[in-house]
Design an enzyme around this catalytic site. Structure first.
Site, PDB file in Angstrom:
ATOM      1  N   GLU A 127       0.955  -1.164   0.163  1.00  0.00           N
ATOM      2  CA  GLU A 127       0.033  -0.031   0.075  1.00  0.00           C
ATOM      3  C   GLU A 127       0.905   1.188   0.077  1.00  0.00           C
ATOM      4  O   GLU A 127       0.393   2.335   0.978  1.00  0.00           O
ATOM      5  CB  GLU A 127      -1.140  -0.069   1.278  1.00  0.00           C
ATOM      6  N   ASP A 234     -12.311 -10.340  -0.623  1.00  0.00           N
ATOM      7  CA  ASP A 234     -13.334 -10.236   0.047  1.00  0.00           C
ATOM      8  C   ASP A 234     -14.713  -9.651  -0.758  1.00  0.00           C
ATOM      9  O   ASP A 234     -14.272  -8.405  -1.230  1.00  0.00           O
ATOM     10  CB  ASP A 234     -13.477  -9.985   1.511  1.00  0.00           C
TER      11      ASP A 234
HETATM   12  O1  G3I Z   1      -4.071  -7.977  18.997  1.00  0.00           O
HETATM   13  C1  G3I Z   1      -4.944  -6.845  19.527  1.00  0.00           C
HETATM   14  C2  G3I Z   1      -5.527  -7.141  20.751  1.00  0.00           C
HETATM   15  O2  G3I Z   1      -4.527  -7.434  21.452  1.00  0.00           O
HETATM   16  C3  G3I Z   1      -6.293  -5.897  21.161  1.00  0.00           C
HETATM   17  O3  G3I Z   1      -6.854  -6.281  22.515  1.00  0.00           O
HETATM   18  C4  G3I Z   1      -7.214  -5.539  20.203  1.00  0.00           C
HETATM   19  C5  G3I Z   1      -7.877  -4.028  20.645  1.00  0.00           C
HETATM   20  O4  G3I Z   1      -8.224  -3.366  19.628  1.00  0.00           O
HETATM   21  O5  G3I Z   1      -6.574  -5.142  19.233  1.00  0.00           O
HETATM   22  C6  G3I Z   1      -5.922  -6.266  18.514  1.00  0.00           C
HETATM   23  O6  G3I Z   1      -5.241  -5.803  17.177  1.00  0.00           O
HETATM   24  C7  G3I Z   1      -5.996  -5.852  16.103  1.00  0.00           C
HETATM   25  C8  G3I Z   1      -5.709  -6.607  15.077  1.00  0.00           C
HETATM   26  O7  G3I Z   1      -5.976  -6.542  13.873  1.00  0.00           O
HETATM   27  C9  G3I Z   1      -5.829  -8.091  15.427  1.00  0.00           C
HETATM   28  O8  G3I Z   1      -6.861  -8.487  15.541  1.00  0.00           O
HETATM   29  C10 G3I Z   1      -6.021  -4.232  15.661  1.00  0.00           C
HETATM   30  O9  G3I Z   1      -6.635  -3.506  16.643  1.00  0.00           O
HETATM   31  C11 G3I Z   1      -6.823  -4.082  14.401  1.00  0.00           C
HETATM   32  O10 G3I Z   1      -6.525  -2.895  13.701  1.00  0.00           O
HETATM   33  C12 G3I Z   1      -6.103  -5.115  13.396  1.00  0.00           C
HETATM   34  O11 G3I Z   1      -6.854  -5.029  12.187  1.00  0.00           O
HETATM   35  C13 G3I Z   1      -6.262  -5.493  11.261  1.00  0.00           C
HETATM   36  C14 G3I Z   1      -5.978  -4.519  10.055  1.00  0.00           C
HETATM   37  O12 G3I Z   1      -5.392  -5.115   8.916  1.00  0.00           O
HETATM   38  C15 G3I Z   1      -4.902  -3.328  10.581  1.00  0.00           C
HETATM   39  O13 G3I Z   1      -4.921  -2.281   9.546  1.00  0.00           O
HETATM   40  C16 G3I Z   1      -7.188  -6.664  10.407  1.00  0.00           C
HETATM   41  O14 G3I Z   1      -7.282  -7.535  11.251  1.00  0.00           O
HETATM   42  C17 G3I Z   1      -6.603  -7.032   9.198  1.00  0.00           C
HETATM   43  O15 G3I Z   1      -7.582  -7.910   8.651  1.00  0.00           O
HETATM   44  C18 G3I Z   1      -6.324  -5.943   8.381  1.00  0.00           C
HETATM   45  O16 G3I Z   1      -5.602  -6.532   6.964  1.00  0.00           O
HETATM   46  C19 G3I Z   1      -5.295  -5.465   6.095  1.00  0.00           C
HETATM   47  C20 G3I Z   1      -4.021  -6.075   5.285  1.00  0.00           C
HETATM   48  O17 G3I Z   1      -3.026  -6.078   6.223  1.00  0.00           O
HETATM   49  C21 G3I Z   1      -3.636  -4.838   4.244  1.00  0.00           C
HETATM   50  N1  G3I Z   1      -4.775  -4.609   3.518  1.00  0.00           N
HETATM   51  C22 G3I Z   1      -6.141  -4.126   4.110  1.00  0.00           C
HETATM   52  C23 G3I Z   1      -6.453  -5.330   5.252  1.00  0.00           C
HETATM   53  C24 G3I Z   1      -7.680  -4.896   5.486  1.00  0.00           C
HETATM   54  O18 G3I Z   1      -7.729  -3.494   6.418  1.00  0.00           O
END
Ligand code: G3I
Length: 300
Positions: A127, A234
């Protein structure tokens, strides 16, 4: 064949899913993963904040759980991602200039070396291009270290893991538009100058439709001499099953489209909360979208 992975394999391709380490203990989840998919992408666990939470202190535990699970089942692994403007550890977010560039380069080398020989494809850079009509780079702390940060990362990744396919990955690049053309121009330049790039990932986070030139866009990149992969598919909306079929057929129609990854397994696993954009419902049942993909993979 009767599963996504086996059907894709018959067409010389893989069919993968994004996986969370924290769900590997969920039997319903793992049953579907093990049955249907022959490629795995860690959804978060290889990102910078996870793998180098303190500078110079590397942490591979959760990523390793996914890699070991996948490899023990004969599934290949997509590495995601070495450099991205998001999900950086706090210490990196607070850096700039030469110090940040050195930290970026060290991160690429260390992580790619640790996983050397175990990664089918790396999203070396994720990105890095801006949305909108400009077609240029996204402003970020990474970009502010100098425009050559992407090619430097690809060269370091190649040196660290010569067998891995090195990919550039992005979203909103699904049709021919200013953003995808900016990336196209970069890839063409990299190929002309011998910068090691092997593939371009099209995330394909879609809603209800896919651009009419989706296949043509994949093809124009393939024609530059790189593989293309659908990396984070998705699809939300009522037209979901039909669009899943269209995307699958587009990949199969492009010789260098080597695989498709969906960004999660069940709707309840998706980052798109409440949009139900995946192939299995929250109970693990196959949806119409699943049948559309399977039918497309087995056609012809
Ligand atoms: O692991 C912590 C946990 O300890 C905490 O309690 C919780 C509270 O918010 O957060 C958890 O972390 C989260 C993490 O996912 C794991 O679940 C983050 O907040 C959350 O922001 C994170 O989101 C991820 C996101 O990328 C971050 O930008 C999504 O799971 C993931 O599917 C998403 O994937 C991205 C690709 O990497 C790049 N392209 C876009 C795609 C969708 O956004």
């Amino acid at each position: 064949a009767s599963t996504l992975g086996a059907s894709a394999a018959e067409k010389g391709r893989y069919f993968g899913a994004a996986v969370s380490a924290g769900k590997l203990g969920d039997g319903a989840y793992t049953t579907i993963l093990d049955r249907e998919f022959n490629s795995v992408t860690p959804e978060n666990e290889m990102k910078w904040s996870y793998t180098e939470p303190q500078q110079g202190s590397f942490s591979y535990g959760s990523a390793d759980r996914i890699v070991n699970h996948a490899r023990s089942q004969g599934k290949s692994v997509r590495g995601h991602t070495l450099l991205w403007h998001a999900q950086q550890p706090g210490w990196a977010q607070n850096m700039s200039g030469t110090a940040l560039r050195n930290a970026m380069n060290n991160h690429v080398t260390q992580v790619a070396t640790y996983y050397r020989g175990k990664i089918h494809s790396w999203d070396v850079v994720n990105e890095a291009f801006a949305d909108g009509s400009g077609g240029g780079r996204r402003d970020s702390n990474l970009q502010r270290t100098g425009n050559d940060w992407i090619e430097v990362a690809f060269r370091l990744a190649r040196a660290a893991d010569p067998a891995a396919k090195l990919c550039y990955n992005d979203y909103n690049t699904d049709g021919v538009n200013a953003k995808s053309t900016g990336i196209y121009t970069m890839v063409r330049d990299f190929k002309a100058r011998g910068v090691p790039i092997d593939c371009v990932g099209f995330q394909s986070h879609l809603t209800n439709s896919v651009p009419g030139d989706y296949q043509a866009n994949l093809q124009r990149f393939a024609d530059l001499g790189v593989d293309v992969q659908i990396t984070e598919l998705d699809i939300a909306g009522s037209n979901q099953a039909s669009v899943y079929g269209t995307v699958t057929r587009a990949c199969l129609a492009v010789t260098r489209c080597t695989g498709i990854t969906v960004w999660g397994i069940r709707d309840t696993d998706s980052w798109r909360t409440g949009q139900n954009p995946l192939l299995f419902d929250g109970n693990g049942n196959k949806k119409a979208a699943y049948e559309a993909v399977l039918t497309a993979l087995n056609a012809g």
